[in-house]
Design an enzyme around this catalytic site. Sequence first.
Site, PDB file in Angstrom:
ATOM      1  N   CYS A 152     -92.713 -44.811  75.936  1.00 63.55           N
ATOM      2  CA  CYS A 152     -93.090 -43.960  74.795  1.00 63.55           C
ATOM      3  C   CYS A 152     -94.090 -42.900  75.286  1.00 63.55           C
ATOM      4  O   CYS A 152     -93.856 -42.231  76.281  1.00 63.55           O
ATOM      5  CB  CYS A 152     -93.636 -44.830  73.668  1.00 63.55           C
ATOM      6  SG  CYS A 152     -93.957 -43.963  72.119  1.00 63.55           S
ATOM      7  N   LEU A 153     -95.231 -42.737  74.617  1.00 60.78           N
ATOM      8  CA  LEU A 153     -96.193 -41.736  75.044  1.00 60.78           C
ATOM      9  C   LEU A 153     -96.807 -42.078  76.396  1.00 60.78           C
ATOM     10  O   LEU A 153     -97.294 -41.191  77.102  1.00 60.78           O
ATOM     11  CB  LEU A 153     -97.294 -41.579  73.993  1.00 60.78           C
ATOM     12  CG  LEU A 153     -96.876 -40.802  72.740  1.00 60.78           C
ATOM     13  CD1 LEU A 153     -97.967 -40.857  71.691  1.00 60.78           C
ATOM     14  CD2 LEU A 153     -96.538 -39.365  73.082  1.00 60.78           C
TER      15      LEU A 153
END
Length: 565
Positions: free
Chosen positions: A299-300
């Site tokens: 994800c991030l």
Amino acid sequence: MLARAQLASLTASISPQSLLLAWIDWCSHLAISPGKQAELVLRALEQATALARYQFDSIAHAETDSGRSPPVPPAQDRRFAAEPWQQWPFNVLHQSFLLQQRWWELATQGILGVERRHEAIVTFAARQWLDLCSPGNQLLTNPVVLQRTLQENGANLLRGLHYLIDDVTRTLTGQPPAGVENFVVGRDVAVTPGKVVLRNRLIELIQYAPTTDTVHPEPVVIVPAWIMKYYILDLSPHNSLVKYLVDQGYTVFCVSWKNPDADDRDLGMDDYLELGVAAALEAIGAIVGAAKVHATGYCLGGTLLAIAAAAMARDGDARLASLSLFTAQTDFSEPGELALFINESQVALLEAQMQRNGYLRADQMAGAFQMLRSYDLLWSRMVNEYLLGERRPINDLMAWNADATRMPARMHAQYLRRLYLGNDLSAGRYPVAGRPVSLGDIALSIFCVCTVSDHVAPWRSVYKLHRFTPAEITFVLTSGGHNAGIVSPPGHPRRQYQLRVRPAHGGTLPPDEWLAAAPSQGGSWWPAWLDWLRQRSGAPAAPPRTGAENFPAIVDAPGHYVRLR
């Protein structure tokens, strides 16, 4: 600033100006679109006729009690698939709702002159209001609930009231949802043995104990998103990606981000690069020696790792052996419906609220994600628990999802502005150490995974990585959502994935052409990733020591930071 913060507390951190501008744009352009107005009137008449015909046929079928099949409804939806919904008058009721929903979809889209973003906001808002009024969400208009209430003489409603009071009490007192107590970190989840070998202001670095006599010389380091606890990749032993890698002969390190508080308000993106990725690589280098590292980001965390890899390539740092990115966007020009909550007005409102608190609360993020999938995450749960009186047992993934984290004010504002609003990374202007980095400098082999039903990082947005780097990309599209598609161990039922390799400096297919060309395979994508890693790893040898002179073992995994509330 104080006035904005107060406004944010009254509007659930949603900018009313943003909604108002979108509504004015849509309404004013609809008012000068006689063709669209005529189309809407015609569609309303067609739907009214279809509904009247369906109602007449349904009543006739019920009265004759014939053996013929019931009339085919003009609209279909999985929310109303149960048999009681097919009986009059509930069949007509839910058909009226579905036709109205279709009419509003037509009414909010395709109007000349309306900005694309405003159109998406109005469409989204209309869908939220319609879902609120759905007959399936009301006691007196839901035949499944009415049937259950008659069968149990109202006991289901009493149970539902008990669940509602319990949930409200837990929310007001800051307690986790019911059932989370059965998944204690370090006892039930995050139990893969290991040691914390580094702790700084922002992270703990966990080195997991080997389970094989020999390991590949190149370790794997996992950088999860800072908006979640790391142990989504080390849930229960049967679905732990960390344990899977360790059991397959890899030395695994994982970053555990601190859950920040008001004292961490000034931590920025540079701190997450330095105290997070750079500090972890320094410690790993001291422990394993000269071996290169398989860097993995989720994800991030994957976005952060892509930034770090680009900076390392720019500076001639060759410590990485490969780059694996899970549901990680590097281009934010089309990030899906999450972008509806990210614009200049919205970010200014969040900044005012974060300025007061020093961080973004976890529940503010959770509310946005719930609205993206309001039926699955909100309405169906409320109907099942509060009306049907059925509380679904919580599982490890649900317990992890409730163990949310905060985000420092400075960092959150920076990544919203630079990545979402400015899209600086894909444009080659994101600065690291005062100089911009370019994804085009990354020459490492990349293994990129995304999921079909991802509302956070839509796969077509993730796919855009092909445009920005000439590196070899093994692109995988797997079934499931943002989290469940990644936590997909071998043996998980009904899993499948598509995989296709774009060679270095090769041409890039448009996403829909890739979808048609990539072969589909049954099962988990984990073994395919393992094979990919092995092709880029050296011959197994004795496992490295745990820790090093400057990075001694501090405490047992899962450490201290993951337990911070």
